[in-house]
Design an enzyme around this catalytic site. Structure first.
Site, short mmCIF file in Angstrom:
data_model
loop_
_atom_site.label_atom_id
_atom_site.label_comp_id
_atom_site.label_asym_id
_atom_site.label_seq_id
_atom_site.Cartn_x
_atom_site.Cartn_y
_atom_site.Cartn_z
CE LYS A 1 -18.77 -5.09 32.07
NZ LYS A 1 -18.33 -3.69 31.91
CG HIS B 1 -16.07 -5.43 39.99
ND1 HIS B 1 -15.32 -6.16 39.09
CD2 HIS B 1 -16.50 -4.34 39.30
CE1 HIS B 1 -15.34 -5.57 37.91
NE2 HIS B 1 -16.04 -4.45 38.01
CG HIS C 1 -11.91 -3.42 38.95
ND1 HIS C 1 -13.14 -3.18 39.50
CD2 HIS C 1 -11.84 -2.65 37.83
CE1 HIS C 1 -13.78 -2.28 38.76
NE2 HIS C 1 -13.03 -1.95 37.75
CG MET D 1 -12.71 4.69 35.31
SD MET D 1 -13.80 5.73 34.35
CE MET D 1 -15.17 4.64 34.10
N GLY E 1 -9.46 -5.54 30.75
CA GLY E 1 -10.47 -6.62 30.73
C GLY E 1 -11.16 -6.75 29.38
CD GLN F 1 -11.45 0.91 28.30
OE1 GLN F 1 -12.06 1.94 28.48
NE2 GLN F 1 -11.23 0.03 29.27
P1 AMP Z 1 -13.25 0.27 34.90
O1 AMP Z 1 -12.96 0.56 36.34
O2 AMP Z 1 -14.67 -0.11 34.64
O3 AMP Z 1 -12.74 1.35 33.97
O4 AMP Z 1 -12.41 -1.02 34.55
C1 AMP Z 1 -11.03 -1.09 34.77
C2 AMP Z 1 -10.49 -2.33 34.10
O5 AMP Z 1 -11.13 -3.47 34.66
C3 AMP Z 1 -10.78 -2.34 32.58
O6 AMP Z 1 -9.65 -2.86 31.91
C4 AMP Z 1 -11.95 -3.27 32.50
O7 AMP Z 1 -12.06 -3.93 31.25
C5 AMP Z 1 -11.65 -4.27 33.61
N1 AMP Z 1 -12.88 -4.96 34.03
C6 AMP Z 1 -14.08 -4.39 34.31
N2 AMP Z 1 -14.99 -5.36 34.59
C7 AMP Z 1 -14.35 -6.54 34.47
C8 AMP Z 1 -14.75 -7.90 34.62
N3 AMP Z 1 -16.00 -8.24 34.95
N4 AMP Z 1 -13.82 -8.87 34.43
C9 AMP Z 1 -12.54 -8.55 34.08
N5 AMP Z 1 -12.10 -7.28 33.93
C10 AMP Z 1 -12.99 -6.29 34.11
#
Ligand code: AMP
Length: 284
Positions: free
Chosen positions: A151, A34, A37, A30, A149, A155
């Site tokens: 985290k 960081h 990602h 999304m 991830g 999901q």
């Molecule tokens: P998001 O943009 O928050 O939807 O995350 C996109 C992807 O990045 C998802 O698969 C998350 O689980 C992964 N992600 C978010 N934060 C972290 C993190 N700190 N370490 C590893 N993967 C992450």
């Protein structure tokens, strides 16, 4: 890096790659990127010939409209980071491009009890929205591997179930949680914390460490109560703090003691002064 905003141009590009037997790795995000990602991009590059990242803040997975409105958007910086990381393709669609039929047209996915516990209990409809957008993206990208991830623990389980429901050939690769040097899990939502709130957010990680260090010293409920009270005393509303086991069939149970299956502590709590809700988890 190629940037596509339209499905048909992305599809044409990826069809050519597929016809040339390129292995496609996919990292849906999304945005507000960081190092967490970027670690998924790096992992995808290890095993795939072509790495596709998507940035799309999906409205249908936000049960709280203000959370959606406040979601950080840093697209210029995201593009720089993705280029530096060696990403081959960025897909950056509009809401209209992803939902030409409108936001109310929905398929229902049977995620069973996974959908109503933990995050599901506190964010009604969230996982249906996740299922909807991941399904659309998978139909388009048709990746060999999908990188997500740890985290977002639940999901990952939901997407694992989705892959079976839709008979996808994509393999889900769950990557470890990247943390700041002090332990805070990296998250796009951390950008919404000021310096004091950022410091306070560390209590989430400390709670996980406390549970891990004390899991054999008292009953699960006593340990979880102590950790929850610590969070409350430090200015958090605790949505849940639980110990869960992952079963072989992909379901989640709430054990009373450690058994043969891996046990994870999972937390969701709102830092009250910032009104930012954070989640984290740790293998015990
Ligand atoms: P998001 O943009 O928050 O939807 O995350 C996109 C992807 O990045 C998802 O698969 C998350 O689980 C992964 N992600 C978010 N934060 C972290 C993190 N700190 N370490 C590893 N993967 C992450």
């Amino acid at each position: 890096m190629y940037l596509f905003k339209q499905k048909d141009t992305l599809d044409r590009h990826l069809s050519t790659a597929r016809n040339n037997d390129k292995r496609i790795g996919f990292v849906p995000t999304m945005g507000a990127l960081h190092h967490g990602h970027l670690s998924l991009i790096a992992k995808a590059k290890e095993t795939c010939d072509l790495v596709v990242c998507s940035i799309f803040v999906n409205p249908t997975q936000f049960n709280d409209p203000s959370d959606f409105e406040k979601y950080p958007v840093t697209i210029d910086n995201d593009i720089l980071q993705l280029t530096d990381a060696g990403t081959d393709v960025l897909f950056l669609p509009s809401v209209q491009e992803m939902y030409p039929e409108g936001l109310d047209v929905k398929t229902h996915y049977d995620f069973g009890s996974l959908e109503t516990i933990l995050e599901g209990a506190h964010r009604p409809g969230h996982f249906q929205g996740v299922g909807q957008v991941v399904h659309k993206l998978l139909n388009l990208v048709k990746p060999d591997q999908l990188f997500m991830g740890q985290k977002d623990f639940q999901q990952c389980l939901i997407v694992n179930r989705l892959l079976k429901l839709i008979d996808s050939k994509a393999q889900l690769v769950v990557c470890p949680t990247l943390r700041e040097p002090d332990g805070l899990a990296m998250s796009s939502r951390n950008m919404r914390l000021n310096a004091t709130e950022r410091q306070n957010a560390l209590h989430i990680y400390k709670a996980l460490i406390y549970v891990k260090g004390n899991i054999h010293k008292a009953s699960f409920s006593e340990i979880l109560n102590n950790a929850s009270n610590q969070l409350k005393m430090n200015g958090f509303d605790v949505d849940y703090i639980e110990l869960v086991s992952m079963e072989e069939d992909g379901s989640v149970t709430f054990p009373k003691a450690t058994g043969n299956r891996p046990v994870y502590a999972v937390i969701a709590a709102r830092e009250i002064s910032s009104d930012v809700r954070l989640i984290d988890n740790m293998l015990m």
